[in-house]
Write a protein that holds these residues in place. Structure first.
Motif, PDB file in Angstrom:
ATOM      1  N   ALA A  57       5.597  48.281   3.964  1.00  0.00           N
ATOM      2  CA  ALA A  57       6.270  48.501   2.681  1.00  0.00           C
ATOM      3  C   ALA A  57       7.726  48.901   2.868  1.00  0.00           C
ATOM      4  O   ALA A  57       8.577  48.604   2.018  1.00  0.00           O
ATOM      5  N   ALA A  58       8.029  49.546   3.990  1.00  0.00           N
ATOM      6  CA  ALA A  58       9.395  50.003   4.236  1.00  0.00           C
ATOM      7  C   ALA A  58      10.379  48.840   4.355  1.00  0.00           C
ATOM      8  O   ALA A  58      11.580  49.021   4.151  1.00  0.00           O
ATOM      9  N   VAL A  72       5.857  37.147   4.955  1.00  0.00           N
ATOM     10  CA  VAL A  72       4.761  37.089   5.928  1.00  0.00           C
ATOM     11  C   VAL A  72       4.920  38.226   6.932  1.00  0.00           C
ATOM     12  O   VAL A  72       6.014  38.443   7.470  1.00  0.00           O
ATOM     13  N   TRP A  73       3.851  38.961   7.148  1.00  0.00           N
ATOM     14  CA  TRP A  73       3.786  39.963   8.222  1.00  0.00           C
ATOM     15  C   TRP A  73       3.670  39.182   9.527  1.00  0.00           C
ATOM     16  O   TRP A  73       2.636  38.597   9.836  1.00  0.00           O
ATOM     17  N   THR A  91      -2.685  42.261   3.420  1.00  0.00           N
ATOM     18  CA  THR A  91      -1.770  41.327   2.764  1.00  0.00           C
ATOM     19  C   THR A  91      -1.725  41.545   1.255  1.00  0.00           C
ATOM     20  O   THR A  91      -0.674  41.330   0.630  1.00  0.00           O
ATOM     21  N   ARG A  92      -2.831  41.994   0.652  1.00  0.00           N
ATOM     22  CA  ARG A  92      -2.793  42.321  -0.777  1.00  0.00           C
ATOM     23  C   ARG A  92      -1.832  43.468  -1.037  1.00  0.00           C
ATOM     24  O   ARG A  92      -1.048  43.442  -1.991  1.00  0.00           O
ATOM     25  N   ALA A  93      -1.885  44.486  -0.168  1.00  0.00           N
ATOM     26  CA  ALA A  93      -0.980  45.625  -0.317  1.00  0.00           C
ATOM     27  C   ALA A  93       0.469  45.194  -0.124  1.00  0.00           C
ATOM     28  O   ALA A  93       1.368  45.662  -0.841  1.00  0.00           O
ATOM     29  N   LEU A  94       0.713  44.298   0.820  1.00  0.00           N
ATOM     30  CA  LEU A  94       2.062  43.800   1.052  1.00  0.00           C
ATOM     31  C   LEU A  94       2.560  43.003  -0.153  1.00  0.00           C
ATOM     32  O   LEU A  94       3.713  43.159  -0.583  1.00  0.00           O
ATOM     33  N   ALA A  95       1.698  42.165  -0.704  1.00  0.00           N
ATOM     34  CA  ALA A  95       2.081  41.377  -1.871  1.00  0.00           C
ATOM     35  C   ALA A  95       2.427  42.277  -3.049  1.00  0.00           C
ATOM     36  O   ALA A  95       3.392  42.033  -3.780  1.00  0.00           O
ATOM     37  N   THR A  96       1.650  43.338  -3.226  1.00  0.00           N
ATOM     38  CA  THR A  96       1.908  44.279  -4.323  1.00  0.00           C
ATOM     39  C   THR A  96       3.228  45.002  -4.114  1.00  0.00           C
ATOM     40  O   THR A  96       4.033  45.146  -5.039  1.00  0.00           O
ATOM     41  N   PRO A 101       4.247  36.436  -3.097  1.00  0.00           N
ATOM     42  CA  PRO A 101       3.107  35.947  -2.320  1.00  0.00           C
ATOM     43  C   PRO A 101       3.253  36.407  -0.871  1.00  0.00           C
ATOM     44  O   PRO A 101       4.343  36.335  -0.302  1.00  0.00           O
ATOM     45  N   ALA A 102       2.159  36.879  -0.283  1.00  0.00           N
ATOM     46  CA  ALA A 102       2.242  37.461   1.057  1.00  0.00           C
ATOM     47  C   ALA A 102       1.081  36.988   1.931  1.00  0.00           C
ATOM     48  O   ALA A 102       0.005  36.640   1.438  1.00  0.00           O
ATOM     49  N   SER A 103       1.322  36.986   3.227  1.00  0.00           N
ATOM     50  CA  SER A 103       0.294  36.617   4.194  1.00  0.00           C
ATOM     51  C   SER A 103       0.642  37.291   5.520  1.00  0.00           C
ATOM     52  O   SER A 103       1.547  38.122   5.593  1.00  0.00           O
ATOM     53  N   SER A 104      -0.091  36.911   6.552  1.00  0.00           N
ATOM     54  CA  SER A 104       0.172  37.427   7.902  1.00  0.00           C
ATOM     55  C   SER A 104      -0.024  36.298   8.899  1.00  0.00           C
ATOM     56  O   SER A 104      -0.572  35.236   8.569  1.00  0.00           O
ATOM     57  N   THR A 105       0.391  36.529  10.124  1.00  0.00           N
ATOM     58  CA  THR A 105       0.268  35.494  11.149  1.00  0.00           C
ATOM     59  C   THR A 105      -1.184  35.140  11.426  1.00  0.00           C
ATOM     60  O   THR A 105      -1.510  33.985  11.703  1.00  0.00           O
ATOM     61  N   SER A 106      -2.076  36.113  11.331  1.00  0.00           N
ATOM     62  CA  SER A 106      -3.490  35.812  11.564  1.00  0.00           C
ATOM     63  C   SER A 106      -4.007  34.795  10.560  1.00  0.00           C
ATOM     64  O   SER A 106      -4.668  33.811  10.919  1.00  0.00           O
ATOM     65  N   PHE A 107      -3.720  35.012   9.274  1.00  0.00           N
ATOM     66  CA  PHE A 107      -4.133  34.041   8.263  1.00  0.00           C
ATOM     67  C   PHE A 107      -3.386  32.723   8.432  1.00  0.00           C
ATOM     68  O   PHE A 107      -3.930  31.650   8.142  1.00  0.00           O
ATOM     69  N   ALA A 108      -2.150  32.795   8.917  1.00  0.00           N
ATOM     70  CA  ALA A 108      -1.389  31.567   9.171  1.00  0.00           C
ATOM     71  C   ALA A 108      -2.122  30.697  10.178  1.00  0.00           C
ATOM     72  O   ALA A 108      -2.195  29.463  10.013  1.00  0.00           O
ATOM     73  N   PHE A 109      -2.669  31.301  11.213  1.00  0.00           N
ATOM     74  CA  PHE A 109      -3.429  30.514  12.189  1.00  0.00           C
ATOM     75  C   PHE A 109      -4.647  29.869  11.539  1.00  0.00           C
ATOM     76  O   PHE A 109      -4.920  28.676  11.753  1.00  0.00           O
ATOM     77  N   ALA A 110      -5.384  30.632  10.747  1.00  0.00           N
ATOM     78  CA  ALA A 110      -6.577  30.080  10.102  1.00  0.00           C
ATOM     79  C   ALA A 110      -6.217  28.910   9.196  1.00  0.00           C
ATOM     80  O   ALA A 110      -6.870  27.858   9.221  1.00  0.00           O
TER      81      ALA A 110
END
Length: 239
Positions: A57-58, A72-73, A91-96, A101-110
């Motif tokens: 969040a920072a 994207v994280w 990622t929900r917390a990041l999007a909020t 819209p937010a995601s992370s590298t792990s979901f990016a791989f999937a």
């Protein structure tokens, strides 16, 4: 102009992002914001702290001020160690926090594995074995079969960031398996953006690397399609 924001922990291979930007359309901007890495250790407790909501969040205000359309994280291990459900909550917390819209590298791989139409992969990781195993569990939850995994046992991102071309190609070759439809190199601390065609030539199949899929994911969230075959099979079609 399409701007995508990335929250990148510390300093290791963040120069992959301007390198990738140069290979994309001229009206795509990749904005990297550094987050506090805390303790640089590929150790589960340190990775959980690195990916804590308050650390991410920072960095969101700087992402918003850059005009980003998605965020994207940019950390694989700092997301998959939370497990499938925990990574979704991250990622929900990041999007909020970001209002984007937010995601992370792990979901990016999937998502990237699915985009390639693959279901069986080999993992060639820089991490220790226990951390690599967490990634395998995460991929299994995504419906992806890990037919082989290789753990290199590197403890810090700082060390991974010093790896050069020949080491990266050797890692991909060592981690490949005949039954794998793609090879995954999951560490965003690893420089790979300059070697993607060579990596795919070395193993004779698509190679997905952390910074590559992170950028692809950010563009996907921003609903921006880009063709850039120099970034590997993942970018070789307008999808």
């Amino acid at each position: 102009m399409t701007t995508v924001g990335f929250l990148y922990p510390g300093h290791s291979a963040e120069d992959d992002y301007p390198r990738i930007e140069m290979l994309l359309s001229r009206d795509v901007r990749l904005q990297v914001v550094h987050t506090d890495i805390g303790e640089d250790a590929h150790r589960v407790d340190a990775l959980l702290e690195m990916g804590a909501a308050e650390r991410l969040a920072a960095g969101v205000e700087e992402v918003r001020l850059a005009g980003a359309e998605s965020v994207v994280w940019a950390c694989t291990s700092g997301s998959f160690v939370y497990g499938w459900d925990g990574a979704h909550e991250q990622t929900r917390a990041l999007a909020t926090a970001a209002g984007l819209p937010a995601s992370s590298t792990s979901f990016a791989f999937a998502h990237a594995v699915r985009a390639l139409g693959a279901s069986r992969v080999a993992v060639a990781a820089t991490y220790p074995a226990d951390v690599t195993a967490y990634f395998g569990v995460f991929l299994k939850a995504a419906g992806i079969e890990v037919v082989a995994d290789r753990a290199s046992g590197v403890v810090t991102a700082a060390e991974v960031g010093t790896w050069e071309r020949d080491q990266v190609i050797a890692l991909a070759r060592a981690g490949d398996h005949p039954d794998a439809e793609a090879v995954l190199l999951p560490d965003t601390a690893l420089h790979t953006a300059g070697y993607l065609p060579e990596l795919e030539e070395a193993v004779g199949k698509p190679v997905l690397t952390a910074n590559q899929v992170t950028v692809w994911e950010g563009l996907r969230l921003a609903e921006r399609k880009v063709w850039a075959p120099a970034l590997g099979t993942l970018f070789a079609s307008r999808v």
